[in-house]
Design a protein around this motif. Structure first.
Motif, mmCIF file in Angstrom:
data_model
loop_
_atom_site.group_PDB
_atom_site.id
_atom_site.type_symbol
_atom_site.label_atom_id
_atom_site.label_comp_id
_atom_site.label_asym_id
_atom_site.label_seq_id
_atom_site.Cartn_x
_atom_site.Cartn_y
_atom_site.Cartn_z
ATOM 1 N N VAL A 1 10.914 -0.362 -1.888
ATOM 2 C CA VAL A 1 9.669 -0.855 -1.295
ATOM 3 C C VAL A 1 8.963 -1.786 -2.272
ATOM 4 C CG1 VAL A 1 7.395 -0.249 -0.381
ATOM 5 C CG2 VAL A 1 9.363 1.200 0.150
ATOM 6 N N THR A 2 8.747 -3.015 -1.833
ATOM 7 C CA THR A 2 7.976 -3.984 -2.599
ATOM 8 C C THR A 2 6.590 -4.080 -1.985
ATOM 9 O OG1 THR A 2 9.960 -5.256 -3.154
ATOM 10 C CG2 THR A 2 7.847 -6.378 -3.390
ATOM 11 N N ASP A 3 5.574 -3.772 -2.776
ATOM 12 C CA ASP A 3 4.212 -3.671 -2.267
ATOM 13 C C ASP A 3 3.773 -4.973 -1.592
ATOM 14 O OD1 ASP A 3 1.766 -2.450 -1.818
ATOM 15 O OD2 ASP A 3 0.901 -3.173 -3.692
ATOM 16 N N GLY A 4 3.344 -4.844 -0.339
ATOM 17 C CA GLY A 4 2.863 -5.990 0.403
ATOM 18 C C GLY A 4 3.939 -6.760 1.127
ATOM 19 N N GLU A 5 5.199 -6.455 0.826
ATOM 20 C CA GLU A 5 6.301 -7.190 1.448
ATOM 21 C C GLU A 5 6.972 -6.389 2.553
ATOM 22 O OE1 GLU A 5 10.665 -8.801 0.030
ATOM 23 O OE2 GLU A 5 8.919 -9.310 -1.218
ATOM 24 N N ASN A 6 7.433 -5.174 2.228
ATOM 25 C CA ASN A 6 8.052 -4.333 3.249
ATOM 26 C C ASN A 6 7.439 -2.936 3.287
ATOM 27 O OD1 ASN A 6 9.113 -3.337 0.889
ATOM 28 N ND2 ASN A 6 11.264 -3.593 1.456
ATOM 29 N N GLY A 7 6.273 -2.827 2.706
ATOM 30 C CA GLY A 7 5.532 -1.574 2.695
ATOM 31 C C GLY A 7 4.332 -1.713 1.779
ATOM 32 N N TRP A 8 3.477 -0.722 1.817
ATOM 33 C CA TRP A 8 2.356 -0.663 0.874
ATOM 34 C C TRP A 8 2.589 0.514 -0.054
ATOM 35 C CZ3 TRP A 8 -2.886 -1.431 3.937
ATOM 36 C CH2 TRP A 8 -2.966 -2.767 4.366
ATOM 37 N N LEU A 9 2.190 0.334 -1.326
ATOM 38 C CA LEU A 9 2.321 1.396 -2.314
ATOM 39 C C LEU A 9 0.948 1.913 -2.714
ATOM 40 C CD1 LEU A 9 5.100 -0.113 -4.626
ATOM 41 C CD2 LEU A 9 5.365 1.575 -2.798
ATOM 42 N N THR A 10 0.900 3.186 -3.081
ATOM 43 C CA THR A 10 -0.349 3.800 -3.511
ATOM 44 C C THR A 10 -0.067 4.796 -4.618
ATOM 45 O OG1 THR A 10 -2.336 4.955 -2.709
ATOM 46 C CG2 THR A 10 -0.216 5.703 -1.833
ATOM 47 N N ASP A 11 -1.061 5.022 -5.452
ATOM 48 C CA ASP A 11 -0.926 5.983 -6.545
ATOM 49 C C ASP A 11 -0.635 7.373 -5.973
ATOM 50 O OD1 ASP A 11 -2.168 8.165 -8.402
ATOM 51 O OD2 ASP A 11 -1.956 6.418 -9.703
ATOM 52 N N PHE A 12 0.385 8.035 -6.511
ATOM 53 C CA PHE A 12 0.817 9.322 -5.983
ATOM 54 C C PHE A 12 -0.330 10.326 -5.931
ATOM 55 C CE2 PHE A 12 2.338 13.652 -6.522
ATOM 56 C CZ PHE A 12 3.401 13.740 -5.624
#
Length: 419
Positions: free
Chosen positions: A346-357
């Motif tokens: 997962v690349t943040d903003g490209e194919n998903g959003w990431l967040t601090d665990f």
């Protein structure tokens, strides 16, 4: 070519590879304690064996893991010797070494090439240990010794293995350099022809309620609901999520056992512990919008992914769940933890959003923002599927990689057991 496959829960990771090898004309035999009688499955001859013996009562806890693996290895070796007497002489042995079954097979067939499914090499270093301060080690002084002994099984396999294969770079990189160079990274594969977006998908959550893509469905999937997969984090965010999203339906899959990490305190389950923690903060009407389905048949599992508006995936730095890639394949919008295994896909903003665990507030804020942004969800979903099809498609990418790896394995040197 004669090929022997070893897996305590066959077919396991060989679900697609074993039939493909048989269909290619190879003689494929599987040894497993899972079946009681010999049978044929998709061209593969499946032979049972029984695990003889049990752990010694009162044995030192550091030895329990080693003893269990030796018992399994000894039992499997006995079955292998019987097969050898009947004429089996494999060129290649494919084995998941995690339970020790394949420890002594090279003593039976020294000339065979042993190829290992390299799932994980254990480490006592952060972030593999003590990633989550809420659940610290109970014996930090002795962890290095315990982990070293746990890896004894891996090391004994490495001495006689010709090569390894691992589903992700994160997993392969946990192995020591002297064996990492022998590991090919190739995922088991995602059936992207089956796992597709379905505008007409319906999910029965019980009580006569059917969810569709018209509903605001938030999904969360674990094999078992436990801290290693961020269950506690999601549950602690849940009261605010339900308050801020009055129309949301939250669907959760997962059993109440333990797949990874420590067990819950005596007499409790992680699942119920965190329900009890957050339930007083959630009104009954809101709790009625939370659907915990346990474990479900695969068609229902797939329908859940297809109706998902946002799929939340959290994990410690550990083995990546197939469910994440499967959700990406059906074009779900992904909100996932920014941990190492996730960032491989997962690349943040490209194919998903990431967040601090660990940040439940950020998780809730990003989830609500994504639920409000249809254009972003569509963009992420399309890119997610394109990524999975390009890199993880079962038939076009991964299965050919595995078959090619087996053929190359057959040409490698075959290390023999050493005293």
């Amino acid at each position: 070519m004669q090929i022997l496959i070893i897996h305590q829960n066959f077919p396991g990771q060989y679900k697609h590879l074993a039939p493909a090898l048989a269909q290619a004309g190879h003689m494929v035999v599987a040894l497993t304690p899972k079946v009681e009688k010999a049978t044929t499955w998709q061209g593969v001859r499946v032979i049972p064996y029984k695990i003889v013996g049990a752990s010694t009562k009162g044995i030192h806890p550091w030895l329990m893991d080693v003893e269990t693996k030796i018992l399994r290895g000894h039992s499997c070796m006995a079955a292998a010797r019987a097969l050898k007497e009947k004429g089996l002489n494999p060129t290649v042995i494919l084995a998941h070494p995690g339970w020790g079954e394949s420890l002594f097979l090279k003593d039976v067939w020294p000339e065979a090439r042993l190829g290992l499914y390299c799932e994980l090499y254990h480490s006592d270093q952060y972030p593999h240990m003590n990633f989550d301060e809420e659940f610290p080690s109970t014996d930090p002084k002795n962890d290095p010794i315990r982990i070293r002994l746990k890896n004894l099984n891996n090391r004994l396999h490495f001495e006689v293995a010709s090569a390894g294969i691992s589903p992700t770079k994160f997993q392969a990189d946990t192995f020591p350099d002297y064996f990492r160079d022998k590991i090919t990274v190739a995922h088991d594969g995602i059936d992207t022809d089956l796992l597709v977006r379905n505008e007409d998908a319906q999910l029965d959550v019980g009580g006569g309620k059917i969810l569709t893509r018209d509903d605001e469905v938030i999904t969360f999937i674990n094999r078992n609901l436990e801290p290693y997969r961020g269950y506690h984090i999601f549950m602690r965010a849940l009261p605010d999520i339900l308050k801020r999203r009055p129309k949301a339906q939250v669907v959760m899959l997962g059993g109440d056992e333990v797949s990874y990490g420590a067990k819950a305190p005596e007499g409790q389950t992680w699942k119920q512990m965190f329900i009890d923690e957050v339930r007083p903060q959630i009104p009954d009407d809101d709790w009625a919008r939370v659907h915990m389905l346990g474990r479900v048949p695969y068609p229902q599992f797939m329908a859940m992914q297809q109706v998902s508006r946002v799929h939340v995936y959290l994990t410690y730095p550990f083995v990546l769940s197939w469910s994440l890639l499967e959700s990406m394949s059906v074009q779900a919008a992904i909100l996932a933890s920014d941990t190492a295994p996730v960032k491989e896909v997962v690349t943040d903003g490209e194919n998903g959003w990431l967040t601090d665990f660990f940040d439940t507030e950020a998780l809730t804020d990003k989830l609500c923002k994504l639920l409000d942004d249809k254009e972003a969800r569509e963009h992420l979903g399309r890119n997610a599927r394109e990524f999975v099809v390009k890199n993880y498609d079962l038939q076009k990418v991964c299965l050919p990689q595995h078959v090619d790896w087996v053929h190359r394995l057959a040409t490698l040197p075959a290390p023999k057991p050493v005293p």
